[in-house]
Write a protein that holds these residues in place. Structure first.
Motif, PDB file in Angstrom:
ATOM      1  N   SER A   1      30.425  47.797  42.403  1.00 17.24           N
ATOM      2  CA  SER A   1      29.340  47.202  43.350  1.00 17.24           C
ATOM      3  C   SER A   1      29.953  46.882  44.557  1.00 17.24           C
ATOM      4  O   SER A   1      29.338  46.648  45.533  1.00 17.24           O
ATOM      5  CB  SER A   1      28.985  45.891  42.650  1.00 17.24           C
ATOM      6  N   LEU A   2      31.325  46.901  44.921  1.00 16.35           N
ATOM      7  CA  LEU A   2      31.831  46.611  46.147  1.00 16.35           C
ATOM      8  C   LEU A   2      32.093  48.063  46.643  1.00 16.35           C
ATOM      9  O   LEU A   2      32.938  48.010  47.873  1.00 16.35           O
ATOM     10  CB  LEU A   2      33.238  45.790  45.767  1.00 16.35           C
ATOM     11  N   LYS A   3      31.786  49.028  46.178  1.00 20.72           N
ATOM     12  CA  LYS A   3      32.102  50.458  46.695  1.00 20.72           C
ATOM     13  C   LYS A   3      33.419  50.820  46.713  1.00 20.72           C
ATOM     14  O   LYS A   3      33.518  51.412  47.930  1.00 20.72           O
ATOM     15  CB  LYS A   3      31.259  50.818  47.932  1.00 20.72           C
ATOM     16  N   ALA A   4      34.318  50.415  45.908  1.00 25.88           N
ATOM     17  CA  ALA A   4      35.842  50.728  46.025  1.00 25.88           C
ATOM     18  C   ALA A   4      36.212  52.131  45.606  1.00 25.88           C
ATOM     19  O   ALA A   4      35.443  52.875  44.843  1.00 25.88           O
ATOM     20  CB  ALA A   4      36.312  49.667  45.213  1.00 25.88           C
ATOM     21  N   SER A   5      37.167  52.560  46.091  1.00 20.77           N
ATOM     22  CA  SER A   5      37.848  53.861  45.771  1.00 20.77           C
ATOM     23  C   SER A   5      38.379  53.979  44.295  1.00 20.77           C
ATOM     24  O   SER A   5      38.787  52.636  43.882  1.00 20.77           O
ATOM     25  CB  SER A   5      38.546  54.514  46.750  1.00 20.77           C
ATOM     26  N   ALA A   6      38.443  55.273  43.533  1.00 16.57           N
ATOM     27  CA  ALA A   6      39.236  55.191  42.406  1.00 16.57           C
ATOM     28  C   ALA A   6      40.531  54.611  42.470  1.00 16.57           C
ATOM     29  O   ALA A   6      41.157  53.936  41.594  1.00 16.57           O
ATOM     30  CB  ALA A   6      39.085  56.601  41.860  1.00 16.57           C
ATOM     31  N   VAL A   7      41.341  54.754  43.688  1.00 15.17           N
ATOM     32  CA  VAL A   7      42.699  54.330  43.893  1.00 15.17           C
ATOM     33  C   VAL A   7      42.764  52.864  43.807  1.00 15.17           C
ATOM     34  O   VAL A   7      43.552  52.187  43.267  1.00 15.17           O
ATOM     35  CB  VAL A   7      43.285  54.968  45.037  1.00 15.17           C
ATOM     36  N   LYS A   8      41.883  52.228  44.607  1.00 17.05           N
ATOM     37  CA  LYS A   8      41.749  50.936  44.562  1.00 17.05           C
ATOM     38  C   LYS A   8      41.465  50.176  43.353  1.00 17.05           C
ATOM     39  O   LYS A   8      42.138  49.122  42.864  1.00 17.05           O
ATOM     40  CB  LYS A   8      40.681  50.410  45.604  1.00 17.05           C
ATOM     41  N   GLU A   9      40.531  50.965  42.532  1.00 20.05           N
ATOM     42  CA  GLU A   9      40.292  50.349  41.296  1.00 20.05           C
ATOM     43  C   GLU A   9      41.505  50.474  40.330  1.00 20.05           C
ATOM     44  O   GLU A   9      41.919  49.323  39.376  1.00 20.05           O
ATOM     45  CB  GLU A   9      39.246  51.347  40.787  1.00 20.05           C
ATOM     46  N   VAL A  10      42.355  51.427  40.353  1.00 26.12           N
ATOM     47  CA  VAL A  10      43.446  51.574  39.460  1.00 26.12           C
ATOM     48  C   VAL A  10      44.418  50.734  39.798  1.00 26.12           C
ATOM     49  O   VAL A  10      45.045  49.819  39.258  1.00 26.12           O
ATOM     50  CB  VAL A  10      43.909  53.067  39.501  1.00 26.12           C
ATOM     51  N   TRP A  11      44.639  50.506  41.131  1.00 20.97           N
ATOM     52  CA  TRP A  11      45.764  49.789  41.743  1.00 20.97           C
ATOM     53  C   TRP A  11      45.615  48.345  41.551  1.00 20.97           C
ATOM     54  O   TRP A  11      46.659  47.594  41.426  1.00 20.97           O
ATOM     55  CB  TRP A  11      46.167  50.266  43.010  1.00 20.97           C
ATOM     56  N   HIS A  12      44.398  47.801  41.859  1.00 22.60           N
ATOM     57  CA  HIS A  12      43.983  46.268  41.957  1.00 22.60           C
ATOM     58  C   HIS A  12      43.440  45.783  40.635  1.00 22.60           C
ATOM     59  O   HIS A  12      43.262  44.538  40.621  1.00 22.60           O
ATOM     60  CB  HIS A  12      43.103  46.204  43.130  1.00 22.60           C
ATOM     61  N   ILE A  13      42.912  46.641  39.889  1.00 21.09           N
ATOM     62  CA  ILE A  13      42.203  46.071  38.620  1.00 21.09           C
ATOM     63  C   ILE A  13      42.803  46.794  37.181  1.00 21.09           C
ATOM     64  O   ILE A  13      43.537  46.105  36.851  1.00 21.09           O
ATOM     65  CB  ILE A  13      40.528  46.419  38.510  1.00 21.09           C
ATOM     66  N   ARG A  14      42.801  48.009  37.277  1.00 19.06           N
ATOM     67  CA  ARG A  14      43.240  48.638  36.065  1.00 19.06           C
ATOM     68  C   ARG A  14      44.803  48.387  35.543  1.00 19.06           C
ATOM     69  O   ARG A  14      45.076  47.991  34.662  1.00 19.06           O
ATOM     70  CB  ARG A  14      42.912  50.171  35.999  1.00 19.06           C
ATOM     71  N   LEU A  15      45.457  48.634  36.565  1.00 16.86           N
ATOM     72  CA  LEU A  15      47.188  48.606  36.490  1.00 16.86           C
ATOM     73  C   LEU A  15      47.471  47.281  36.045  1.00 16.86           C
ATOM     74  O   LEU A  15      48.224  46.963  35.246  1.00 16.86           O
ATOM     75  CB  LEU A  15      47.635  49.274  37.769  1.00 16.86           C
ATOM     76  N   PRO A  16      47.089  46.207  36.893  1.00 22.32           N
ATOM     77  CA  PRO A  16      47.519  44.711  36.464  1.00 22.32           C
ATOM     78  C   PRO A  16      46.837  44.482  35.438  1.00 22.32           C
ATOM     79  O   PRO A  16      47.476  43.693  34.477  1.00 22.32           O
ATOM     80  CB  PRO A  16      46.757  43.883  37.996  1.00 22.32           C
TER      81      PRO A  16
END
Lengths: 268, 259
Positions: free
Chosen positions: B160-175
């Protein structure tokens, strides 16, 4: 006046993992005026969440059109805030950082102004003293209030809430309802509120949409004309019970009720 | 609160007490039943064998094993994390790679070791490869599971914040995967020592594993035991290091104290 949100003939069919097509929504038509609080009520698994996700622009509808001010929703909108069923805070960030997360995530940094408005938000949801706490140190209700503050931070025009209080105990749930009304009065938003609690829907909303079991269609569109501000006393009024009884009838005996209401119309 | 901490620190010492209690029993048993040194040496003779070896010699062997274990482990981490990310983001890769990973994991690394030495020569390369192979699977699996366990709502928030896949992995999935990754790392770090020792059994001139083999082939059993104990200590210390890193830098990922 142009409605803020419009659903026109919206249907949604999705494919499950074992390849079956499931029709979640069927011919949904309604509109929400700016600043109106609309509750969507329906049995579990009837497609309420799908409805919400369509408005959030998370995926497109397979039929019909969802629009905001006549602009079709084709992608996520930055002017919509979402509050989920579970608070889904980030366990590695404290309360303040969680509220700031969307901005931090979107822009890569937060300004002092952002921090100030986050502090204001936390004040509004009465969590000022907890801004340095980690999510796991908060109760479920407090976590959900952080979720609400997070959704409101960017000052969205539309607030989408997916059964936000359903994971809370009954007492906290009632209290959160009044708090939400309070917040809504301070920051008027167009709200789409999904719930499966009849009294919650009646207490909060200007309009209650009652959905049928899957594939969901709207079986009733009821305007709740209880005076605002609503309080605990509202629940005790006969008007309140009249609304809840009527909706309960619609949900448990949709067919008989449809007939009686038709005949009632004739009598009128 | 104070009582809790007190209980905790004393309970931590229990294993030490147990070990201290076992040592004299061991010593007495060996002497009483006159068990030959090459079958089961007494703690005293292990200690004597330990001090008979020059500390610098121990240091050389210790360092050789430690080096292979840590480098192999890090190499494994560097390969497994990106691989896990790709497998989480692409169903196609997950479907094609996962069976291969399972096959690699099901093949006994000890059996591959001699082949690797033939293929890669007698240097450090096969030792690193073996350590890497043995530590690889728990790391990939834990990282993948962790990233997959990210709540769907957070992914939706990201969308919903139109974030890129890289951001999603780095800021959400990995943590989100950090607690899982640390569980995997705790398993993998002890496997890393096993990998290093296996590699040394096959081809090495240095290292504690090599030293155990060398000592047994000369019937210096107490010396082999001394090396073995050193290996266990090393493995334990590495495990504790991973725990410490998690405690220092990712304290939020530890199990929560209930309020």
């Amino acid at each position: 006046m142009l409605p803020h949100v419009t659903f026109e003939g919206v249907g949604h069919t999705y494919e499950t993992q074992d390849g079956k097509n499931v029709c979640a929504l069927d011919n949904i038509n309604f509109s929400i005026k700016k600043g109106e609080f609309v509750a969507v009520l329906g049995p579990s698994g009837c497609g309420k969440s799908t409805l919400l996700r369509l408005l959030a622009g998370l995926f497109p509808a397979t039929k019909g059109q969802v629009s905001i001010y006549d602009y079709p929703v084709a992608a996520p909108q930055l002017n919509t805030g979402i509050v989920f069923q579970k608070p889904t805070l980030l366990p590695w960030k404290n309360v303040l950082e969680n509220v700031l997360f969307p901005i931090q995530y979107k822009q890569g940094r937060v300004s002092r102004k952002n921090k100030e408005s986050a502090a204001n938000m936390l004040n509004m949801v009465r969590l000022s003293e907890f801004s340095e706490h980690m999510p796991h140190q908060l109760s479920g209700g407090m976590q959900q209030r952080v979720g609400i503050a997070r959704a409101l931070l960017m000052d969205p025009e539309i607030l989408i809430m997916d059964e936000p209080f359903s994971a809370l105990d009954a007492l906290t749930r009632e209290q959160m309802g009044f708090e939400l009304l309070d917040i809504w009065r301070q920051k008027p938003k167009t709200v789409l509120f999904i719930t499966h609690s009849i009294s919650e829907a009646v207490l909060l909303a200007d309009k209650v949409l009652v959905l049928s079991p899957r594939p969901a269609h709207i079986i009733a569109d009821i305007t709740i004309s209880l005076p605002r501000p609503r309080s605990l006393n509202t629940i005790n009024t006969p008007e309140f019970s009249a609304y809840t009884d009527r909706i309960r009838q619609l949900i448990y005996h949709p067919n008989t009720n449809a007939r009686s209401s038709v005949s009632g119309d004739k009598n009128d | 609160m104070t009582k809790g901490t007190l209980n905790f620190s004393t309970s931590k010492l229990f294993p030490v007490f147990t070990l201290l209690a076992i040592l004299p029993i061991w010593e007495v048993m060996v002497r009483m039943f006159e068990i030959p040194n090459f079958l089961l040496p007494a703690p005293s003779s292990i200690y004597q064998a330990f001090i008979a070896v020059d500390p610098s010699r121990w240091a050389i062997h210790l360092w050789a094993t430690l080096r292979v274990a840590i480098l192999g482990f890090c190499l494994s981490l560097v390969i497994s994390l990106p691989l896990a990310i790709f497998m989480v983001k692409s169903k196609f890769l997950a479907k094609t790679l996962y069976p291969i990973l399972v096959i690699i994991q099901s093949t006994p690394v000890i059996a591959i070791a001699p082949l690797l030495v033939v293929i890669m020569g007698a240097g450090e390369a096969p030792r690193l490869a073996i350590t890497c192979l043995i530590t690889f699977f728990p790391l990939v699996v834990s990282a993948t599971t962790g990233m997959m366990s990210t709540p769907e709502e957070l992914i939706e928030l990201s969308k919903s914040l139109k974030a890129s896949a890289v951001k999603e992995v780095w800021h959400i999935r990995l943590p989100y995967a950090v607690p899982h990754i640390f569980s995997g790392m705790k398993v993998a770090i002890t496997l890393a020592i096993i990998g290093a020792v296996v590699a040394e059994f096959v081809a090495a001139e240095q290292g504690l594993g090599y030293f155990v083999q060398f000592s047994t082939s000369y019937f210096k059993i107490p010396q082999a035991f001394a090396a073995l104990l050193l290996l266990s200590t090393l493995s334990l210390l590495l495990f504790k290091t991973v725990q410490l890193i998690q405690y220092l830098f990712f304290r939020w990922s530890l199990p929560k104290d209930k309020f």
